[in-house]
Design an enzyme around this catalytic site. Structure first.
Site, PDB file in Angstrom:
ATOM      1  N   ASP A  40      14.807  -0.524   0.702  1.00 38.61           N
ATOM      2  CA  ASP A  40      15.514  -0.728   1.972  1.00 38.61           C
ATOM      3  C   ASP A  40      16.539  -1.841   1.775  1.00 38.61           C
ATOM      4  O   ASP A  40      17.599  -1.611   1.211  1.00 38.61           O
ATOM      5  CB  ASP A  40      14.452  -1.044   3.037  1.00 38.61           C
ATOM      6  CG  ASP A  40      15.004  -1.146   4.439  1.00 38.61           C
ATOM      7  OD1 ASP A  40      16.042  -0.532   4.721  1.00 38.61           O
ATOM      8  OD2 ASP A  40      14.392  -1.838   5.276  1.00 38.61           O
ATOM      9  N   GLU A  54       7.628   2.488  -6.009  1.00 39.62           N
ATOM     10  CA  GLU A  54       7.767   1.936  -4.655  1.00 39.62           C
ATOM     11  C   GLU A  54       7.985   3.080  -3.659  1.00 39.62           C
ATOM     12  O   GLU A  54       8.504   4.135  -4.018  1.00 39.62           O
ATOM     13  CB  GLU A  54       8.952   0.958  -4.704  1.00 39.62           C
ATOM     14  CG  GLU A  54       9.424   0.347  -3.421  1.00 39.62           C
ATOM     15  CD  GLU A  54       8.439  -0.585  -2.738  1.00 39.62           C
ATOM     16  OE1 GLU A  54       7.338  -0.120  -2.411  1.00 39.62           O
ATOM     17  OE2 GLU A  54       8.797  -1.748  -2.478  1.00 39.62           O
ATOM     18  N   PHE A  56      13.804   4.331  10.832  1.00 48.09           N
ATOM     19  CA  PHE A  56      12.495   3.892  10.368  1.00 48.09           C
ATOM     20  C   PHE A  56      11.606   5.112  10.193  1.00 48.09           C
ATOM     21  O   PHE A  56      11.384   5.876  11.110  1.00 48.09           O
ATOM     22  CB  PHE A  56      11.867   2.896  11.340  1.00 48.09           C
ATOM     23  CG  PHE A  56      10.724   2.152  10.724  1.00 48.09           C
ATOM     24  CD1 PHE A  56      10.959   1.077   9.878  1.00 48.09           C
ATOM     25  CD2 PHE A  56       9.412   2.566  10.944  1.00 48.09           C
ATOM     26  CE1 PHE A  56       9.901   0.405   9.273  1.00 48.09           C
ATOM     27  CE2 PHE A  56       8.350   1.894  10.339  1.00 48.09           C
ATOM     28  CZ  PHE A  56       8.598   0.824   9.498  1.00 48.09           C
ATOM     29  N   LYS A  61       0.809  -1.202   0.000  1.00 46.86           N
ATOM     30  CA  LYS A  61       0.000   0.000   0.000  1.00 46.86           C
ATOM     31  C   LYS A  61       0.851   1.264   0.000  1.00 46.86           C
ATOM     32  O   LYS A  61       0.361   2.357  -0.258  1.00 46.86           O
ATOM     33  CB  LYS A  61      -0.894   0.033   1.272  1.00 46.86           C
ATOM     34  CG  LYS A  61      -1.768  -1.153   1.469  1.00 46.86           C
ATOM     35  CD  LYS A  61      -2.459  -1.036   2.866  1.00 46.86           C
ATOM     36  CE  LYS A  61      -3.103  -2.337   3.236  1.00 46.86           C
ATOM     37  NZ  LYS A  61      -3.473  -2.384   4.665  1.00 46.86           N
ATOM     38  N   ARG A  94       0.130   6.434   7.843  1.00 45.58           N
ATOM     39  CA  ARG A  94       0.230   6.606   6.387  1.00 45.58           C
ATOM     40  C   ARG A  94      -0.259   7.981   5.922  1.00 45.58           C
ATOM     41  O   ARG A  94       0.158   8.469   4.888  1.00 45.58           O
ATOM     42  CB  ARG A  94      -0.607   5.542   5.665  1.00 45.58           C
ATOM     43  CG  ARG A  94      -0.080   4.118   5.794  1.00 45.58           C
ATOM     44  CD  ARG A  94      -0.794   3.205   4.799  1.00 45.58           C
ATOM     45  NE  ARG A  94      -0.640   1.791   5.094  1.00 45.58           N
ATOM     46  CZ  ARG A  94       0.393   1.040   4.699  1.00 45.58           C
ATOM     47  NH1 ARG A  94       1.370   1.573   4.002  1.00 45.58           N
ATOM     48  NH2 ARG A  94       0.443  -0.245   5.001  1.00 45.58           N
ATOM     49  N   ASP A 135       3.954   3.225   6.552  1.00 43.12           N
ATOM     50  CA  ASP A 135       3.328   2.905   7.832  1.00 43.12           C
ATOM     51  C   ASP A 135       4.287   2.306   8.846  1.00 43.12           C
ATOM     52  O   ASP A 135       5.372   1.827   8.507  1.00 43.12           O
ATOM     53  CB  ASP A 135       2.224   1.871   7.598  1.00 43.12           C
ATOM     54  CG  ASP A 135       2.811   0.488   7.261  1.00 43.12           C
ATOM     55  OD1 ASP A 135       3.612   0.403   6.308  1.00 43.12           O
ATOM     56  OD2 ASP A 135       2.484  -0.490   7.959  1.00 43.12           O
TER      57      ASP A 135
END
Ligand code: IMP
Ligand code: MG
Length: 177
Positions: A101, A97, A150, A42, A163, A157
Site C-alpha cells: 500500500d 506480503e 480498502f 497475519k 480474513r 482484514d
C-alpha cells in the site's frame, strides 16, 4: 455473499489462476537457489499457503509479524512483533506480503533484513495499490494491481474480521462508521 461486502473485486477463480502463475514464475527464477520465503503475518497466511503449493523447488519458510495499522489507515510506525527463527545470511529471501500500500511496512522490513546480509531480497505480493505509495519500494512479483479502495478477504482484514472470505471484496462504507 457476506452482508458487509459491497462487491467482489477479485474472484476465487481469478485468485487461483494468478497465484498459480506466480508460483510457476518463482519456481523458474529460484531453481537451485534454495530460497527462504518469509511470510508477513497475519495477512499473508492464505496467499502463502496457496502460493507454496505451486513452488516446485527446494526451499524453506519462516514468518514475521509486524504491526503498523489500526482500522483502515496506517499509523506510519512499524513494529516487529515476531522476528525470524532462521538465519538468513547468504540466503535468497522472498518476502510474501498480502498488499503493498504506502510501502512503509515493506521498505522498513527490507532494510531491517538487509542488515543480516542475505544474498538477495525479493518481494512477492498478492496485491499492489500503487496510488498510495509513499516509500520507494516496488514488488518483484505481484498478482493484482488494485485501485485505491480498502479490500478484505483471502487473509486481509478490517479490524481482524473478514480474513476467511475466499475472494477479495470491497467493504460497504457504513461498516467503517
Ligand atoms: P503499507 O505499509 O501502507 O504498505 O501497509 C501494508 C499493510 O497494511 C498490509 O500488509 C496490510 O496488512 C495493510 N493494508 C493496506 N491496505 C489494505 C487494505 O486495503 N485492506 C486490508 N489491509 C490493508
Ligand atoms: Mg500485512
Amino acid at each position: 455473499m457476506l452482508n458487509d461486502i459491497e462487491s467482489v473485486l477479485i474472484t476465487k477463480e481469478e485468485l487461483e489462476a494468478r497465484v498459480a502463475e506466480m508460483g510457476r514464475m518463482i519456481t523458474e527464477d529460484f531453481r537451485d537457489k534454495d530460497p527462504i520465503f518469509v511470510g508477513v503475518l497475519k495477512g499473508c497466511f492464505i496467499f502463502m499457503a496457496d502460493l507454496m503449493r505451486h513452488v516446485d523447488i527446494k526451499c524453506t519458510m519462516d514468518f514475521m509479524a509486524v504491526s503498523s495499522y489500526s482500522g483502515t489507515s496506517s499509523t506510519g510506525a512499524v513494529k516487529i512483533t515476531k522476528d525470524l527463527s532462521e538465519d538468513i545470511e547468504g540466503r535468497h529471501v522472498i518476502i510474501v506480503e498480502d498488499i503493498l500500500d504506502s510501502g512503509v511496512t515493506l521498505s522498513y522490513l527490507k532494510q531491517y533484513l538487509m542488515v543480516r546480509r542475505p544474498a538477495s531480497i525479493s518481494i512477492a505480493t498478492l496485491m499492489d495499490k500503487p496510488a498510495r505509495r509513499k516509500a520507494d519500494v516496488y514488488a518483484d512479483y505481484s498478482c493484482f494491481e488494485v485501485p485505491d479502495a480498502f479490500v478484505v478477504g483471502y487473509g486481509l482484514d478490517y479490524d481482524e474480521h473478514y480474513r476467511s472470505l475466499p475472494y477479495i471484496g470491497i467493504l460497504k462504507p457504513e461498516v467503517y462508521s
